[in-house]
Scaffold this active site. Structure first.
Site, PDB file in Angstrom:
ATOM      1  N   GLU A  39      -8.838 -12.394 -10.582  1.00 13.46           N
ATOM      2  CA  GLU A  39      -8.882 -13.625 -11.376  1.00 13.46           C
ATOM      3  C   GLU A  39     -10.178 -14.414 -11.164  1.00 13.46           C
ATOM      4  OE1 GLU A  39      -5.696 -16.415 -10.591  1.00 13.46           O
ATOM      5  OE2 GLU A  39      -6.326 -17.737 -12.203  1.00 13.46           O
ATOM      6  N   LYS A  81      -7.407 -11.023 -14.770  1.00 12.38           N
ATOM      7  CA  LYS A  81      -6.816 -12.313 -15.174  1.00 12.38           C
ATOM      8  C   LYS A  81      -7.948 -13.312 -15.429  1.00 12.38           C
ATOM      9  CE  LYS A  81      -3.663 -15.939 -13.588  1.00 12.38           C
ATOM     10  NZ  LYS A  81      -2.386 -16.220 -12.946  1.00 12.38           N
TER      11      LYS A  81
HETATM   12  P1  13P Z   1      -2.535 -21.678 -14.901  1.00 14.73           P
HETATM   13  O1  13P Z   1      -1.927 -20.794 -15.953  1.00 14.73           O
HETATM   14  O2  13P Z   1      -1.802 -22.960 -14.693  1.00 14.73           O
HETATM   15  O3  13P Z   1      -4.018 -21.841 -15.066  1.00 14.73           O
HETATM   16  O4  13P Z   1      -2.356 -20.926 -13.513  1.00 14.73           O
HETATM   17  C1  13P Z   1      -2.629 -19.586 -13.461  1.00 14.73           C
HETATM   18  C2  13P Z   1      -2.951 -19.247 -12.089  1.00 14.73           C
HETATM   19  O5  13P Z   1      -2.347 -18.382 -11.511  1.00 14.73           O
HETATM   20  C3  13P Z   1      -4.027 -19.979 -11.431  1.00 14.73           C
HETATM   21  O6  13P Z   1      -4.458 -19.243 -10.337  1.00 14.73           O
END
Ligand code: 13P
Length: 342
Positions: free
Chosen positions: A177, A219
């Site tokens: 991510e 992600k």
């Molecule tokens: P949000 O969808 O609230 O951005 O959170 C996703 C997430 O896992 C942040 O690390």
């Protein structure tokens, strides 16, 4: 590492038009969200809230995997059933957040570096034992005058790749991510440029660190104008810019891309994911899915407010968001669902 098991898990996480539910807020983040609604910030309220989420009837119809936090993966329902068992029985794969947070980066004012590599091999082995089959690590990239710097992008990309390699060694699918934040007055074009540079750097590092692309999930953020930008593009324009950027930077071997919501409203996040699937799904090498925290949970949290009497209504709201996002994966979401239900 059994590569085929990793590949099977990664595929299962994006199968059946389902997506991930991020419920891995750290205690400080969870407490902050509770505080805004006047909910007491205790271990028991956090546990009760997570019980509400994991016992939502039918959740497994729309959710393939749930990302837990260290406190949560060790918790149980009031009747003593471990959350991991509740989730697994619902057909949902348990996952775990393993970074230890984004900290100020030395020599880089205004920028963050995510920590958590020390001791990670042992923590991953424990989480695997507890039933987790995938993990998450979030890097944060801030946009402002003169930033992000190459130093910040490269250090975060390398940490993501080292985390991903350790996950695969431990039999866990890494959810990678790199989040380019929405805060700021930058344009959509600037977000697109930076997101492309970040993703190219991340995939270079994943290659260098010998990560199996078929056994991971990306992600990313959607490509959006900054929250304070005066020009806010339409849903279709955001969908076009996001897919164009991803096509340039994400190898076709990656099975799935599961977006974070990043502070978008729940409805906009669904509408934008839907537009991407309507316009491009049949032509894309990877599945376009969701891994939302706020865009699935927030309406439910606002209804619950820490009050047992609101539990069922909160679960209905949670299920509704999960269902809207499954529809968005199919390209079948529309605004009428917000009024009539799916
Ligand atoms: P949000 O969808 O609230 O951005 O959170 C996703 C997430 O896992 C942040 O690390």
């Amino acid at each position: 590492m059994n590569a085929q098991e990793l590949i099977d898990t990664a595929r299962a996480l994006v199968a059946g038009n389902k997506g991930l539910l991020a419920m891995d807020e750290s205690n400080p983040t969870c407490n902050k969200r509770f505080a805004r609604l006047g909910i007491p910030q205790t271990e028991e309220t956090r546990r009760a809230y997570r019980e509400l989420i994991v016992t939502t009837p039918g959740l497994g119809e729309c959710i393939s995997g749930a990302i837990l936090y260290d406190e949560t993966i060790r918790q149980q329902k009031t009747d003593g059933t471990p959350f991991v068992k509740v989730i697994t029985d619902a057909g949902i794969i348990p996952g775990i957040k393993v970074d230890t947070g984004a900290k100020d980066m030395a020599g880089h004012p205004g920028e963050k570096i995510t920590e958590g590599l020390d001791g990670l091999r042992d923590r991953l082995a424990e989480y695997f034992q507890m039933g987790a089959r995938f993990a998450k690590w979030r890097a944060v990239i801030t946009l402002d005058a003169g930033i992000p710097s190459r130093g910040c992008i490269e250090a975060n990309a390398q940490a993501l790749a080292r985390y991903a390699a350790l996950c695969q060694e431990a039999g866990l699918v890494p959810v990678v991510e790199p989040e380019v934040l929405m805060e700021g007055d930058h344009t959509l074009e600037r977000c697109c440029e930076v997101t492309e540079e970040v993703l190219r750097t991340v995939f270079n590092q994943l290659y260098t660190q010998r990560v199996t692309l078929e056994g991971m999930i990306l992600k990313p953020n959607m490509v959006l104008p900054g929250l304070a930008c005066s020009m806010q593009e339409t849903v279709d324009e955001v969908a076009d810019a996001t897919v164009k950027c991803l096509l340039r930077a994400v190898p076709a071997a990656v099975p799935g891309i599961a977006f974070l919501s990043g502070g978008q409203s729940a409805e906009l996040a669904s509408a934008r994911l839907n537009a991407m699937n309507v316009r491009f799904k049949s032509r894309l090498p990877w599945a376009l899915a969701f891994s939302f925290a706020r865009a699935i949970q927030q309406p439910a949290l606002e209804i619950w407010q820490g009050d047992e009497a609101h539990l069922l209504a909160a679960q209905q709201a949670l299920y509704h968001r999960a269902e809207c996002n499954r529809a968005a994966r199919r390209g079948e979401y529309n605004a009428a669902m917000e009024v009539t239900g799916v």
